[in-house]
Design a protein around this motif. Structure first.
Motif, PDB file in Angstrom:
ATOM      1  N   THR A  39       1.130  -1.329  -0.119  1.00  0.00           N
ATOM      2  CA  THR A  39      -0.149   0.013   0.308  1.00  0.00           C
ATOM      3  C   THR A  39       1.093   1.431   0.295  1.00  0.00           C
ATOM      4  O   THR A  39       2.182   1.583   1.042  1.00  0.00           O
ATOM      5  N   LEU A  40       0.518   2.164  -0.745  1.00  0.00           N
ATOM      6  CA  LEU A  40       1.431   3.441  -0.909  1.00  0.00           C
ATOM      7  C   LEU A  40       0.516   4.385  -1.018  1.00  0.00           C
ATOM      8  O   LEU A  40      -0.370   4.376  -1.861  1.00  0.00           O
ATOM      9  N   GLY A  41       0.885   5.858   0.077  1.00  0.00           N
ATOM     10  CA  GLY A  41      -0.076   6.830  -0.542  1.00  0.00           C
ATOM     11  C   GLY A  41       1.100   8.129  -1.221  1.00  0.00           C
ATOM     12  O   GLY A  41       1.491   8.156  -1.398  1.00  0.00           O
ATOM     13  N   VAL A  42      -0.046   8.504  -1.827  1.00  0.00           N
ATOM     14  CA  VAL A  42       0.254   9.636  -2.384  1.00  0.00           C
ATOM     15  C   VAL A  42      -0.387  11.015  -2.078  1.00  0.00           C
ATOM     16  O   VAL A  42      -1.659  11.416  -2.125  1.00  0.00           O
ATOM     17  N   ALA A  43       0.642  11.499  -0.789  1.00  0.00           N
ATOM     18  CA  ALA A  43      -0.056  13.194  -0.422  1.00  0.00           C
ATOM     19  C   ALA A  43       0.530  14.363  -1.496  1.00  0.00           C
ATOM     20  O   ALA A  43       2.026  14.542  -2.288  1.00  0.00           O
ATOM     21  N   GLY A  44      -0.451  15.613  -0.918  1.00  0.00           N
ATOM     22  CA  GLY A  44      -0.059  16.673  -2.189  1.00  0.00           C
ATOM     23  C   GLY A  44      -1.391  17.726  -2.565  1.00  0.00           C
ATOM     24  O   GLY A  44      -2.456  17.251  -1.877  1.00  0.00           O
ATOM     25  N   GLU A  45      -1.162  18.971  -2.394  1.00  0.00           N
ATOM     26  CA  GLU A  45      -1.727  19.398  -1.978  1.00  0.00           C
ATOM     27  C   GLU A  45      -3.171  19.672  -3.640  1.00  0.00           C
ATOM     28  O   GLU A  45      -1.580  19.399  -4.896  1.00  0.00           O
ATOM     29  N   SER A  46      -3.392  20.568  -4.249  1.00  0.00           N
ATOM     30  CA  SER A  46      -3.663  20.567  -5.723  1.00  0.00           C
ATOM     31  C   SER A  46      -3.195  21.130  -6.355  1.00  0.00           C
ATOM     32  O   SER A  46      -2.446  21.967  -6.173  1.00  0.00           O
ATOM     33  N   GLY A  47      -2.723  20.846  -7.367  1.00  0.00           N
ATOM     34  CA  GLY A  47      -2.008  20.734  -8.683  1.00  0.00           C
ATOM     35  C   GLY A  47      -0.686  20.794  -8.577  1.00  0.00           C
ATOM     36  O   GLY A  47       0.615  20.998  -9.309  1.00  0.00           O
ATOM     37  N   SER A  48      -0.367  19.589  -7.385  1.00  0.00           N
ATOM     38  CA  SER A  48       1.055  18.701  -6.892  1.00  0.00           C
ATOM     39  C   SER A  48       1.046  18.339  -8.048  1.00  0.00           C
ATOM     40  O   SER A  48       1.828  17.693  -8.327  1.00  0.00           O
ATOM     41  N   GLY A  49       0.113  17.618  -8.723  1.00  0.00           N
ATOM     42  CA  GLY A  49       0.479  16.010  -9.844  1.00  0.00           C
ATOM     43  C   GLY A  49       0.084  14.919  -9.762  1.00  0.00           C
ATOM     44  O   GLY A  49       0.186  13.664 -10.131  1.00  0.00           O
ATOM     45  N   LYS A  50      -0.454  14.792  -7.877  1.00  0.00           N
ATOM     46  CA  LYS A  50      -0.704  13.311  -7.493  1.00  0.00           C
ATOM     47  C   LYS A  50      -1.703  12.850  -8.172  1.00  0.00           C
ATOM     48  O   LYS A  50      -1.562  11.642  -8.413  1.00  0.00           O
ATOM     49  N   SER A  51      -3.138  13.063  -8.581  1.00  0.00           N
ATOM     50  CA  SER A  51      -3.921  12.575  -9.654  1.00  0.00           C
ATOM     51  C   SER A  51      -3.722  12.019 -10.738  1.00  0.00           C
ATOM     52  O   SER A  51      -3.608  11.264 -11.515  1.00  0.00           O
ATOM     53  N   THR A  52      -2.871  12.868 -11.643  1.00  0.00           N
ATOM     54  CA  THR A  52      -2.533  13.150 -12.462  1.00  0.00           C
ATOM     55  C   THR A  52      -1.574  11.359 -12.640  1.00  0.00           C
ATOM     56  O   THR A  52      -1.086  11.535 -13.957  1.00  0.00           O
ATOM     57  N   LEU A  53      -0.641  11.857 -11.836  1.00  0.00           N
ATOM     58  CA  LEU A  53       0.802  10.468 -11.980  1.00  0.00           C
ATOM     59  C   LEU A  53      -0.698   8.955 -11.811  1.00  0.00           C
ATOM     60  O   LEU A  53      -0.833   7.875 -12.432  1.00  0.00           O
ATOM     61  N   ALA A  54      -1.715   9.063 -10.810  1.00  0.00           N
ATOM     62  CA  ALA A  54      -2.404   8.095 -10.644  1.00  0.00           C
ATOM     63  C   ALA A  54      -3.660   7.952 -11.765  1.00  0.00           C
ATOM     64  O   ALA A  54      -3.601   6.808 -12.493  1.00  0.00           O
ATOM     65  N   MET A  55      -4.424   8.717 -12.906  1.00  0.00           N
ATOM     66  CA  MET A  55      -4.455   8.555 -14.308  1.00  0.00           C
ATOM     67  C   MET A  55      -3.443   7.839 -15.228  1.00  0.00           C
ATOM     68  O   MET A  55      -4.165   7.429 -15.863  1.00  0.00           O
ATOM     69  N   SER A  56      -2.186   7.913 -15.110  1.00  0.00           N
ATOM     70  CA  SER A  56      -1.390   7.669 -15.975  1.00  0.00           C
ATOM     71  C   SER A  56      -1.674   5.952 -16.288  1.00  0.00           C
ATOM     72  O   SER A  56      -1.045   5.465 -16.542  1.00  0.00           O
ATOM     73  N   VAL A  57      -1.833   5.078 -14.773  1.00  0.00           N
ATOM     74  CA  VAL A  57      -1.674   4.180 -14.387  1.00  0.00           C
ATOM     75  C   VAL A  57      -2.451   3.461 -15.595  1.00  0.00           C
ATOM     76  O   VAL A  57      -2.406   2.410 -16.537  1.00  0.00           O
ATOM     77  N   LEU A  58      -4.057   4.073 -16.154  1.00  0.00           N
ATOM     78  CA  LEU A  58      -4.569   3.505 -16.566  1.00  0.00           C
ATOM     79  C   LEU A  58      -5.544   3.876 -18.129  1.00  0.00           C
ATOM     80  O   LEU A  58      -6.137   4.258 -18.706  1.00  0.00           O
ATOM     81  N   ARG A  59      -4.177   4.840 -18.279  1.00  0.00           N
ATOM     82  CA  ARG A  59      -4.667   5.863 -19.445  1.00  0.00           C
ATOM     83  C   ARG A  59      -5.539   6.488 -19.708  1.00  0.00           C
ATOM     84  O   ARG A  59      -5.702   6.751 -21.042  1.00  0.00           O
ATOM     85  N   LEU A  60      -5.847   7.246 -18.076  1.00  0.00           N
ATOM     86  CA  LEU A  60      -6.902   8.203 -18.029  1.00  0.00           C
ATOM     87  C   LEU A  60      -6.694   9.676 -18.441  1.00  0.00           C
ATOM     88  O   LEU A  60      -7.568  10.100 -18.094  1.00  0.00           O
ATOM     89  N   LEU A  61      -5.172  10.010 -18.713  1.00  0.00           N
ATOM     90  CA  LEU A  61      -5.320  11.576 -19.373  1.00  0.00           C
ATOM     91  C   LEU A  61      -5.738  12.196 -20.255  1.00  0.00           C
ATOM     92  O   LEU A  61      -5.949  10.629 -21.726  1.00  0.00           O
ATOM     93  N   PRO A  62      -6.108  13.280 -20.566  1.00  0.00           N
ATOM     94  CA  PRO A  62      -7.257  14.227 -21.391  1.00  0.00           C
ATOM     95  C   PRO A  62      -5.617  14.165 -22.550  1.00  0.00           C
ATOM     96  O   PRO A  62      -4.758  13.289 -22.349  1.00  0.00           O
TER      97      PRO A  62
END
Length: 548
Positions: A39-62
């Motif tokens: 289990t790995l947590g990725v912490a950071g505030e809005s704009g830190s890139g954490k959700s962008t990194l996570a979405m890349s796993v399933l190629r859900l980026l725009p």
């Protein structure tokens, strides 16, 4: 079971040159590994890139995103997969729990239909027939502590916690090896949040699933994850074992995140929301006037519909004194917002109820009610929804002045309101539209609009629920500052007990429409007398408790 590996991953968004931004570097050279079963947590505030990194796993980026480096699920580089192979990987090998269950579920389809859709797209020997798929849905609902009968329910018929459970059931449907949880508990009250975190942790442990969890709250990640990685501005600042990162951070930004959420009972954070290390000397000298500004006695509110009656507020006695900040605490559905709406005249109470402002009965209509509303102003929960996206900040702040036919200089009053809300210099913000401001600036603009008419009292409904950790502290510090500078009183509605410890003089705990505990902040939070208050305190995530 495969590892999840980010190998020197960078992600850039191509934006219009007219906007002046060109390429935006959202993720910069990230290398991280989530081992199988870890289990790995990725912490950071809005704009830190954490959700962008996570979405890349399933190629859900725009479509305007460009990824360099490799994202590996086992030995498979997802950037090289054909669409058919990618669709086979989604749900079956890796799945995602999205942040907003309310927006992620289809409102016109039952939850059973939405879970079955994934089973139909990824058929295995275990659910080849329609009967087997329905049995699988019932099994999944039981696994997330929902009755199998919910298979026929629509999302609007479920609470926020139940909808989040449905999202977890969908993510588990095809027995994936990797789960990505993107802010799975945001906006949930503390008891439901605790239930969701415990459920996710138990499912991960029992099924040997790997989990990547995204959050801006270190205490939430410490509760659910073995290791935590901290991101800011697209870069990885530090990564390590959860307890070490939270209690002995190497980077100053990690320490800032850890300090942003107070420990209830910590004297350093009492009346000091910005940092737990430097408590203002004036905090200990605060006094509250004996003058009662707003008072409710025997307040009842009943909703009527389709022959049934729902009593949302039951026999509430409450008072807010001049210069007092009262925190109204309780779970979703406890009646907090209904009570607040009634106190500001937006909801009529039942006959026999009494609401007084400065000793006078609350007017029900006409000029008297309009005049009262200039004295008591609401600050709504979601600043993005509260501000008209087509209006400038000047127009939004001036709207109340125009409704109340303010006789003075409108531009001067708008400028002073922006200054009072700490949006300075005001000229910089007057012509901006909401989309051009950060979340914290938008909330300050909402507060400026409430301040424009010079009210005696603010009613703030979850004013920091949608904000990042550091911005949360800034907005709470602003509320304290307004009380000290302008003599404002405030009723703050929240499910966050840490917020009450940060800024409130008095706490009222609400359960099923009733006030079950009421007293000074120290009395209620340090020596709770009601079992429900003790449950709320036990459910609040803390770094110390998570590591204990």
């Amino acid at each position: 079971m495969p590892d999840l590996t980010f190998d020197d991953v960078s992600i850039t968004y191509r934006t219009s040159e007219r906007g002046g931004r060109g390429e935006v570097h959202a993720v910069r050279n990230i290398s991280l590994t989530l081992p199988a079963g870890g289990t790995l947590g990725v912490a950071g505030e809005s704009g830190s890139g954490k959700s962008t990194l996570a979405m890349s796993v399933l190629r859900l980026l725009p479509a305007n995103a460009k990824l360099t480096g490799r994202v590996l699920v086992g030995d498979t580089d997802i950037t090289e997969l054909s669409f058919g192979a990618l669709r086979a990987l989604r749900w079956a090998d890796a799945s995602i729990i999205f942040q907003g269950a309310m927006h992620s579920l289809n409102p016109v389809r039952t939850v059973g239909q939405q879970i079955i859709e994934a089973l139909e797209l990824h058929v295995t020997d275990s659910w080849r027939t329609e009967k087997e798929r329905k049995a699988r849905v019932a099994e999944l609902l039981r696994a997330v502590d929902l009755a199998p009968q919910k298979i026929d329910a629509y999302p609007h018929e479920m609470s926020g916690g139940q909808k989040q459970r449905v999202m977890i059931a969908m993510a588990l449907a095809c027995e994936p090896d990797i789960i990505i949880a993107d802010e799975p508990t945001t906006a949930l009250d503390v008891i439901v949040q605790k239930q969701i975190l415990e459920m996710i942790s138990a499912l991960v442990t029992d099924r040997g699933i790997s989990m990547l969890m995204i959050s801006h709250d270190l205490s939430v990640l410490a509760t659910a994850c073995d290791r935590i990685a901290v991101m800011r501005d697209g870069e990885l600042l530090e990564v390590g074992e959860s307890l070490r990162v939270c209690l002995e951070p190497e980077h100053p930004y990690t320490r800032q995140l850890a300090d942003a959420f107070p420990t209830i009972g910590d004297p350093a954070s009492r009346l000091n929301p910005v940092t737990r290390r430097e408590r203002p000397a004036a905090a200990a000298e605060r006094t509250v006037s004996d003058e009662v500004l707003l008072e409710a006695k025997g307040l009842n509110v009943t909703y009527h519909g389709r022959g049934a009656a729902l009593r949302a507020v039951k026999n509430v006695d409450l008072e807010v004194r001049r210069g007092e900040i009262l925190a109204l605490v309780g779970q979703s559905g406890s009646g907090k917002s209904t009570l607040a709406r009634t106190l500001v005249g937006l909801q009529h109470p039942d006959d026999g109820s009494t609401v007084r402002f400065r000793g006078q009965e609350l007017p029900r209509k006409g000029r008297a009610l309009r005049a009262f509303r200039s004295e008591v102003q609401m600050v709504l929960q979601d600043p993005t929804a509260a501000l008209n996206p087509k209006l400038s900040i000047y127009e939004s702040v001036a709207e109340g002045l125009r409704v109340q036919r303010y006789p003075g200089d409108e531009a001067e009053r708008v400028a002073q309101s922006l200054i009072d809300a700490e949006l300075t210099p005001p000229e910089r913000f007057m012509t901006a539209i909401p989309q051009e401001l950060s979340g914290g600036q938008r909330q300050r603009a909402v507060i400026a609009g409430a301040l424009a008419l010079g009210p005696q009292m603010l009613v703030a409904d979850e004013p920091v629920a949608s904000l990042d950790a550091s911005v949360r502290g800034e907005i709470l510090a602003l509320l304290l500052s307004l009380r000290d500078r302008l003599g404002l009183s405030a009723l703050v509605i929240t499910h966050d007990l840490g917020l009450a410890w940060n800024i409130a003089d008095t706490v009222a705990v609400m359960l099923e429409g009733e006030i079950v505990e009421y007293g000074t902040t120290e009395q209620v939070l340090l020596d709770p007398q009601h079992e429900y208050t003790r449950r709320l305190l036990a459910a609040a995530p803390t770094i110390e408790r998570a590591g204990a």
